[in-house]
Design a protein around this motif. Structure first.
Motif, PDB file in Angstrom:
ATOM      1  N   GLY A 183      -4.755  50.306  55.989  1.00 46.12           N
ATOM      2  CA  GLY A 183      -5.473  51.309  55.203  1.00 46.12           C
ATOM      3  C   GLY A 183      -5.580  50.982  53.717  1.00 46.12           C
ATOM      4  N   GLY A 184      -4.743  50.099  53.216  1.00 47.06           N
ATOM      5  CA  GLY A 184      -4.785  49.774  51.783  1.00 47.06           C
ATOM      6  C   GLY A 184      -5.825  48.716  51.442  1.00 47.06           C
ATOM      7  N   PHE A 185      -6.600  48.269  52.455  1.00 46.92           N
ATOM      8  CA  PHE A 185      -7.680  47.322  52.170  1.00 46.92           C
ATOM      9  C   PHE A 185      -8.954  48.077  51.829  1.00 46.92           C
ATOM     10  N   ILE A 212      -2.638  59.478  53.404  1.00 46.58           N
ATOM     11  CA  ILE A 212      -2.017  60.244  52.318  1.00 46.58           C
ATOM     12  C   ILE A 212      -1.015  59.357  51.593  1.00 46.58           C
ATOM     13  N   GLU A 213      -1.345  59.004  50.365  1.00 44.69           N
ATOM     14  CA  GLU A 213      -0.454  58.250  49.501  1.00 44.69           C
ATOM     15  C   GLU A 213       0.177  59.258  48.544  1.00 44.69           C
ATOM     16  N   PRO A 214       1.393  58.982  48.056  1.00 50.42           N
ATOM     17  CA  PRO A 214       1.998  59.939  47.130  1.00 50.42           C
ATOM     18  C   PRO A 214       1.037  60.239  45.976  1.00 50.42           C
ATOM     19  N   VAL A 230       1.884  42.925  61.111  1.00 51.86           N
ATOM     20  CA  VAL A 230       2.414  42.442  62.381  1.00 51.86           C
ATOM     21  C   VAL A 230       3.733  43.131  62.735  1.00 51.86           C
ATOM     22  N   VAL A 231       4.536  43.402  61.716  1.00 54.64           N
ATOM     23  CA  VAL A 231       5.820  44.061  61.959  1.00 54.64           C
ATOM     24  C   VAL A 231       5.581  45.419  62.628  1.00 54.64           C
ATOM     25  N   GLY A 232       4.533  46.089  62.187  1.00 54.74           N
ATOM     26  CA  GLY A 232       4.191  47.391  62.772  1.00 54.74           C
ATOM     27  C   GLY A 232       3.673  47.253  64.190  1.00 54.74           C
ATOM     28  N   GLY A 260       5.454  57.825  55.008  1.00 58.59           N
ATOM     29  CA  GLY A 260       6.040  58.133  53.709  1.00 58.59           C
ATOM     30  C   GLY A 260       6.405  56.842  53.019  1.00 58.59           C
ATOM     31  N   LYS A 261       7.094  56.949  51.911  1.00 57.53           N
ATOM     32  CA  LYS A 261       7.497  55.773  51.134  1.00 57.53           C
ATOM     33  C   LYS A 261       9.014  55.806  50.975  1.00 57.53           C
ATOM     34  N   PRO A 262       9.608  54.672  50.626  1.00 57.58           N
ATOM     35  CA  PRO A 262      11.072  54.666  50.453  1.00 57.58           C
ATOM     36  C   PRO A 262      11.546  55.580  49.331  1.00 57.58           C
ATOM     37  N   THR A 318      13.327  47.156  57.879  1.00 61.78           N
ATOM     38  CA  THR A 318      12.395  47.368  56.774  1.00 61.78           C
ATOM     39  C   THR A 318      12.269  46.084  55.961  1.00 61.78           C
ATOM     40  N   ALA A 319      11.513  46.163  54.861  1.00 59.73           N
ATOM     41  CA  ALA A 319      11.332  44.992  53.999  1.00 59.73           C
ATOM     42  C   ALA A 319      12.287  45.094  52.809  1.00 59.73           C
ATOM     43  N   PRO A 320      12.786  43.963  52.295  1.00 59.47           N
ATOM     44  CA  PRO A 320      13.698  44.017  51.152  1.00 59.47           C
ATOM     45  C   PRO A 320      13.145  44.818  49.979  1.00 59.47           C
ATOM     46  N   ARG A 369      14.876  47.522  47.476  1.00 63.64           N
ATOM     47  CA  ARG A 369      14.934  47.361  46.020  1.00 63.64           C
ATOM     48  C   ARG A 369      14.424  48.625  45.328  1.00 63.64           C
ATOM     49  N   ALA A 370      13.392  49.242  45.944  1.00 63.77           N
ATOM     50  CA  ALA A 370      12.854  50.477  45.367  1.00 63.77           C
ATOM     51  C   ALA A 370      13.910  51.585  45.412  1.00 63.77           C
ATOM     52  N   VAL A 371      14.644  51.675  46.530  1.00 69.01           N
ATOM     53  CA  VAL A 371      15.673  52.717  46.664  1.00 69.01           C
ATOM     54  C   VAL A 371      16.828  52.432  45.706  1.00 69.01           C
ATOM     55  N   ALA A 373       5.404  42.858  47.661  1.00 69.96           N
ATOM     56  CA  ALA A 373       5.992  44.006  48.358  1.00 69.96           C
ATOM     57  C   ALA A 373       5.961  43.801  49.877  1.00 69.96           C
ATOM     58  N   GLY A 374       6.277  42.580  50.311  1.00 74.63           N
ATOM     59  CA  GLY A 374       6.297  42.315  51.751  1.00 74.63           C
ATOM     60  C   GLY A 374       4.909  42.159  52.342  1.00 74.63           C
ATOM     61  N   HIS A 375       3.879  42.226  51.497  1.00 75.83           N
ATOM     62  CA  HIS A 375       2.509  42.059  51.985  1.00 75.83           C
ATOM     63  C   HIS A 375       2.045  40.648  51.640  1.00 75.83           C
ATOM     64  N   ARG A 376       1.427  40.012  52.627  1.00 74.11           N
ATOM     65  CA  ARG A 376       0.987  38.635  52.425  1.00 74.11           C
ATOM     66  C   ARG A 376      -0.431  38.631  51.859  1.00 74.11           C
ATOM     67  N   PRO A 435      -6.308  48.353  46.932  1.00 76.98           N
ATOM     68  CA  PRO A 435      -5.131  48.633  46.095  1.00 76.98           C
ATOM     69  C   PRO A 435      -3.917  47.813  46.514  1.00 76.98           C
ATOM     70  N   VAL A 436      -3.850  47.425  47.807  1.00 74.44           N
ATOM     71  CA  VAL A 436      -2.683  46.693  48.295  1.00 74.44           C
ATOM     72  C   VAL A 436      -2.505  45.359  47.561  1.00 74.44           C
ATOM     73  N   ALA A 437      -3.560  44.816  46.981  1.00 72.01           N
ATOM     74  CA  ALA A 437      -3.443  43.544  46.254  1.00 72.01           C
ATOM     75  C   ALA A 437      -2.572  43.707  45.009  1.00 72.01           C
ATOM     76  N   PHE A 444      -3.247  44.040  42.023  1.00 71.11           N
ATOM     77  CA  PHE A 444      -3.688  43.127  40.958  1.00 71.11           C
ATOM     78  C   PHE A 444      -3.911  43.941  39.689  1.00 71.11           C
ATOM     79  N   LYS A 445      -2.948  43.827  38.769  1.00 69.48           N
ATOM     80  CA  LYS A 445      -3.064  44.623  37.537  1.00 69.48           C
ATOM     81  C   LYS A 445      -2.889  43.773  36.288  1.00 69.48           C
ATOM     82  N   LEU A 446      -2.515  42.492  36.480  1.00 67.21           N
ATOM     83  CA  LEU A 446      -2.223  41.623  35.344  1.00 67.21           C
ATOM     84  C   LEU A 446      -3.255  40.505  35.245  1.00 67.21           C
TER      85      LEU A 446
HETATM   86  N1  COA Z   1      -3.640  53.245  52.301  1.00 67.82           N
HETATM   87  C1  COA Z   1      -4.162  53.292  51.072  1.00 67.82           C
HETATM   88  N2  COA Z   1      -3.568  52.795  49.967  1.00 67.82           N
HETATM   89  C2  COA Z   1      -2.361  52.215  50.136  1.00 67.82           C
HETATM   90  C3  COA Z   1      -1.746  52.123  51.399  1.00 67.82           C
HETATM   91  C4  COA Z   1      -2.435  52.668  52.508  1.00 67.82           C
HETATM   92  N3  COA Z   1      -1.940  52.603  53.740  1.00 67.82           N
HETATM   93  N4  COA Z   1      -0.565  51.506  51.254  1.00 67.82           N
HETATM   94  C5  COA Z   1      -0.420  51.210  49.950  1.00 67.82           C
HETATM   95  N5  COA Z   1      -1.520  51.649  49.275  1.00 67.82           N
HETATM   96  C6  COA Z   1      -1.746  51.561  47.835  1.00 67.82           C
HETATM   97  C7  COA Z   1      -0.645  52.255  47.081  1.00 67.82           C
HETATM   98  O1  COA Z   1      -0.921  53.628  46.935  1.00 67.82           O
HETATM   99  C8  COA Z   1      -0.693  51.531  45.745  1.00 67.82           C
HETATM  100  O2  COA Z   1      -1.789  52.061  45.012  1.00 67.82           O
HETATM  101  P1  COA Z   1      -1.743  52.254  43.422  1.00 67.82           P
HETATM  102  O3  COA Z   1      -2.034  50.907  42.865  1.00 67.82           O
HETATM  103  O4  COA Z   1      -2.821  53.246  43.190  1.00 67.82           O
HETATM  104  O5  COA Z   1      -0.383  52.760  43.079  1.00 67.82           O
HETATM  105  C9  COA Z   1      -1.078  50.115  46.116  1.00 67.82           C
HETATM  106  O6  COA Z   1      -1.679  50.202  47.418  1.00 67.82           O
HETATM  107  C10 COA Z   1       0.092  49.159  46.203  1.00 67.82           C
HETATM  108  O7  COA Z   1       0.977  49.643  47.211  1.00 67.82           O
HETATM  109  P2  COA Z   1       2.459  49.136  47.416  1.00 67.82           P
HETATM  110  O8  COA Z   1       2.500  47.661  47.242  1.00 67.82           O
HETATM  111  O9  COA Z   1       2.959  49.690  48.689  1.00 67.82           O
HETATM  112  O10 COA Z   1       3.222  49.701  46.165  1.00 67.82           O
HETATM  113  P3  COA Z   1       3.788  51.122  45.820  1.00 67.82           P
HETATM  114  O11 COA Z   1       3.993  51.052  44.349  1.00 67.82           O
HETATM  115  O12 COA Z   1       2.972  52.210  46.378  1.00 67.82           O
HETATM  116  O13 COA Z   1       5.219  51.155  46.559  1.00 67.82           O
HETATM  117  C11 COA Z   1       7.180  50.079  47.501  1.00 67.82           C
HETATM  118  C12 COA Z   1       6.227  50.181  46.324  1.00 67.82           C
HETATM  119  C13 COA Z   1       8.172  48.957  47.291  1.00 67.82           C
HETATM  120  C14 COA Z   1       7.887  51.380  47.691  1.00 67.82           C
HETATM  121  C15 COA Z   1       6.330  49.757  48.729  1.00 67.82           C
HETATM  122  O14 COA Z   1       5.636  48.586  48.487  1.00 67.82           O
HETATM  123  C16 COA Z   1       6.996  49.634  50.058  1.00 67.82           C
HETATM  124  O15 COA Z   1       7.553  50.508  50.647  1.00 67.82           O
HETATM  125  N6  COA Z   1       6.910  48.489  50.647  1.00 67.82           N
HETATM  126  C17 COA Z   1       7.415  48.237  51.959  1.00 67.82           C
HETATM  127  C18 COA Z   1       6.784  46.996  52.387  1.00 67.82           C
HETATM  128  C19 COA Z   1       6.507  46.899  53.840  1.00 67.82           C
HETATM  129  O16 COA Z   1       6.718  47.779  54.623  1.00 67.82           O
HETATM  130  N7  COA Z   1       5.968  45.734  54.189  1.00 67.82           N
HETATM  131  C20 COA Z   1       5.526  45.430  55.504  1.00 67.82           C
HETATM  132  C21 COA Z   1       6.061  44.129  55.967  1.00 67.82           C
HETATM  133  S1  COA Z   1       7.614  44.324  56.762  1.00 67.82           S
END
Ligand code: COA
Ligand code: AMP
Length: 630
Positions: free
Chosen positions: A141-143, A167-169, A285-287, A307-309, A332-334, A338-340, A501-504, A568-570, A572-574
């Motif tokens: 969903g983050g693509f 639903i994202e926070p 794939v983990v999912g 939800g989120k950590p 889960t992913a490291p 780290r976030a917790v 964040a564990g995303h490739r 947003p999953v990328a 990319f902010k820098l």
């Molecule tokens: N649908 C839409 N947007 C999504 C999304 C989804 N399913 N998942 C993430 N996004 C968005 C986030 O809202 C965030 O947007 P923002 O730039 O507006 O804040 C952006 O994509 C980046 O998301 P994420 O990398 O997840 O960062 P985060 O700051 O929201 O959360 C962590 C940080 C560490 C808490 C979070 O990355 C996390 O829990 N990661 C676990 C990793 C994981 O499960 N990996 C799978 C491999 S095992």
């Protein structure tokens, strides 16, 4: 039998070993043998067996008397709800959805794209495809819409199943406009869409194309399980390669069932009826393997966590879920830990919950840094097991077989090769190197059941990406070493893939997007170290001569462009504007050198560098963003 013997046997007698493991799943027609090597180096497993994924994940447990056991717990702090579904309920709802899809013409071999958040209906959609022998492709969903369009064009789905929103926070993500945009952009058009309407934001449906999920399944005649050949693709999962065109990893049906069934007890130590929770997303794939298929194939209970950590509502969410649902193994992913840890370094929230049910924690998706492992072990007082795998493999390449023979944990290593994986470290010429010596990590062919037999529509790319670099081996794209005890250490990627964040993610894909900006003449994206996410992408932009745009505006545009094109999953902010990029005399951009400068690491001046003075300019640019500190 000891683990070392088991592993040895899996390598020397793959047919005998995997035919034995295959007895743990239900076959419509058992295979005559395990390994089909006629087309080597393309290997397949269990081709002449007939089998059904959904039967193995749902029906067989109902038949065996587990119908009233909870199969799926949906725990959703973002909607403040908890829902439980038994095996019978799951089977009936999946059979109805499959029946409705079949009535609209979806049959064995058709592709179905699934674009959904973490709701049980996402699992139902996957399993309904499995019931019919249709091939699903779940898109995270983050693509952004463009990434979805690329996948629609490649997979050519007959149908797309989506939700109205995720639903994202702090924000509701409307999926429907993304879906509509993707279909508009794609050359291929699906025959129809099914949309799950969620209360947080209902979507407008397009007459004639879109169906409301509830109406769609109402009154549908339940579909029976359709037997498929062992090597029939059960899904395609797209993953980042080095370019903007993602790789469509194919998962063949029977090998996946056999491998996941083996892993549930032997790696994760989960028995039927016990609760297993993987805090990831069905889009990865983990999912696929451990939110949906693995736990259900094994007859255990899976937790679907929306939800989120941290922040949903606090850094104690993980512990609340574990305690409330009596989770035995947690994956889960490291980065999540780290976030917790950042919010609750002393583990105050941990103390609030009875975690006596929790026996083991598993980490994967990125390198598990020793600090995080130590912290988790200290707080939770259970073994914290790192394990290493990839979208391509579908299950762990290296792990600690906790349910078979727990091996000593060596922090910094995901432990040892799992059955069927003959892991070796090779030098540049493809020769195995000795213990402790760094090299490319490769797996001697054949790969075990459950791993990719090929890429969708891209056999030449499959051979080029994985098989040609080291003939007779699968090249993992990871570099590292092994010690005298066969423990693997994963140190870095050997390609332009980064792990955020564990995303490739592919830096090449981001560069393609940045290069499309009219003011950008040239660019490079690297992955810089980040305390929370492991790595973050950082872009260098060289502007066209004579451009009148302000550098800050182009940076702002570039951030928006990547978010709009990739998503947003990328993260990319820098980005920073520079005059030139450091290159070799033959014009190759020195990305690795830039990474070392950004991370403040020592590096050897590349002998082939064209103009070393550029590195000072790069250092200054990085310092303006807070990197390259001494
Ligand atoms: N649908 C839409 N947007 C999504 C999304 C989804 N399913 N998942 C993430 N996004 C968005 C986030 O809202 C965030 O947007 P923002 O730039 O507006 O804040 C952006 O994509 C980046 O998301 P994420 O990398 O997840 O960062 P985060 O700051 O929201 O959360 C962590 C940080 C560490 C808490 C979070 O990355 C996390 O829990 N990661 C676990 C990793 C994981 O499960 N990996 C799978 C491999 S095992
Ligand atoms: P993905 O295909 O998204 O699962 O990403 C796979 C890549 O993530 C691997 O090739 C590694 O680079 C990295 N990875 C996954 N698990 C681990 C781990 N336990 N340790 C180090 N790197 C890992």
């Amino acid at each position: 039998m000891r683990y070392a013997d088991l592993h040895q046997r899996s390598i020397t007698d793959p047919n005998g070993f995997w035919m034995e493991q295959a007895q743990a799943i239900d076959w419509v027609k058992p295979p005559s043998k395990a390994l089909f090597d006629e087309n080597a180096p393309i290997y397949e497993w269990f081709n002449d067996g007939m089998v059904n994924t959904c039967w193995n994940a749902l029906d067989r447990h109902v038949e065996a008397g587990r119908g009233e056991q909870v199969a799926v717990i949906h725990d959703s702090p973002v909607t403040n709800s908890i829902t439980k579904l038994t095996y019978t309920e799951m089977r009936d709802r999946v059979a109805a959805l499959a029946g409705a899809l079949a009535a609209k013409g979806v049959t064995k071999g058709d592709r179905v794209i699934i674009y959904m958040p973490m709701v049980p209906e996402a699992l139902m959609a996957m399993l309904a495809c499995g019931r019919l022998g249709a091939i699903h492709s779940v898109v995270f969903g983050g693509f952004a819409a463009h990434e979805l369009a690329v996948r629609i064009n490649d997979a050519q789905p007959k149908c797309i199943i989506a939700a109205s929103c995720g639903i994202e926070p702090g924000r509701v993500v409307a999926y429907k406009p993304l879906l509509d945009g993707a279909i508009m952009e794609a050359n291929h058009k699906p025959d129809f869409c099914v949309v799950l309407q969620r209360a947080a934001l209902e979507a407008e449906l397009l007459d004639g194309r879109d169906h409301d999920w509830d109406v769609f399944v109402k009154g549908a005649s339940p579909a029976e399980c359709v037997p498929v050949e062992g090597n029939h693709p059960s899904y395609i999962l797209y993953t980042s390669g080095t370019t903007g065109q993602p790789k469509g990893v194919i998962r063949a049906t029977a090998g996946y069932l056999v491998a996941l069934q083996w892993s549930m007890k032997n790696i994760y130590n989960v028995e039927p009826g016990e609760v297993f929770w993987t805090a990831s997303d069905v889009g990865w794939v983990v999912g696929h393997s451990y939110i949906c298929y693995g736990p259900l194939i094994a007859g255990s209970t899976t937790v679907v966590f929306e939800g989120k950590p941290v922040g949903t509502p606090d850094a104690g969410t993980f512990w609340r879920v574990i305690s409330e649902h009596r989770v035995k193994s947690f994956f889960t992913a490291p980065t999540a830990f780290r976030a917790v840890k950042r919010e609750d370094p002393k583990g105050e929230y941990v103390k609030k919950y009875d975690l006596s049910c929790l026996k083991t924690v598993y980490l994967a998706g990125e390198r598990a840094d020793p600090d995080t492992i130590h912290w988790a072990q200290q707080q939770l007082d259970v073994p914290v097991i790192d394990h290493w795998w990839q979208t391509e493999t579908g299950w762990a390449i290296a792990a600690n077989p906790m349910g078979f023979e727990p091996l000593p944990v060596k922090i910094g290593s995901p432990s040892v090769a799992m059955p069927g994986y003959d892991v070796q470290v090779l030098d540049e010429g493809g020769h195995p190197v000795g213990p402790g010596i760094l090299g490319a990590i490769a797996i001697k062919l054949p790969l075990p059941p459950g791993t990719l037999p090929n890429l969708w529509n891209a056999e030449a790319r499959f051979r080029k990406s994985y098989l040609e670099q080291f003939p007779g081996y699968y090249a993992t794209g990871d570099a590292g070493y092994m010690d005298e005890d066969g423990y693997v250490y994963i140190m870095a990627r050997t390609d332009d893939v980064i792990n955020v964040a564990g995303h490739r993610l592919s830096t090449g894909a981001m560069e393609e997007v940045l290069a499309s900006h009219p003011d950008v003449a040239e660019c490079a994206v690297i992955g810089v170290s980040d305390e929370l996410k492991g790595q973050l992408p950082l872009g260098f932009l060289c502007l066209n001569k004579g451009t009148t745009r302000d550098a800050a505006d182009v940076v702002k545009d570039s951030v928006k462009l990547v978010r709009d094109q990739i998503g947003p999953v990328a993260a990319f902010k820098l980005a920073v504007v520079v005059d030139r990029l450091p290159k070799t005399r033959s014009g190759k951009i020195l990305r690795a050198t830039m990474v070392s400068i950004a991370d403040g690491k020592e590096f050897k001046m590349p002998a082939t560098i064209d103009d070393p003075a550029i590195l000072d300019e790069i250092r200054t640019a990085l310092q303006s963003l807070g990197y390259a500190q001494d």
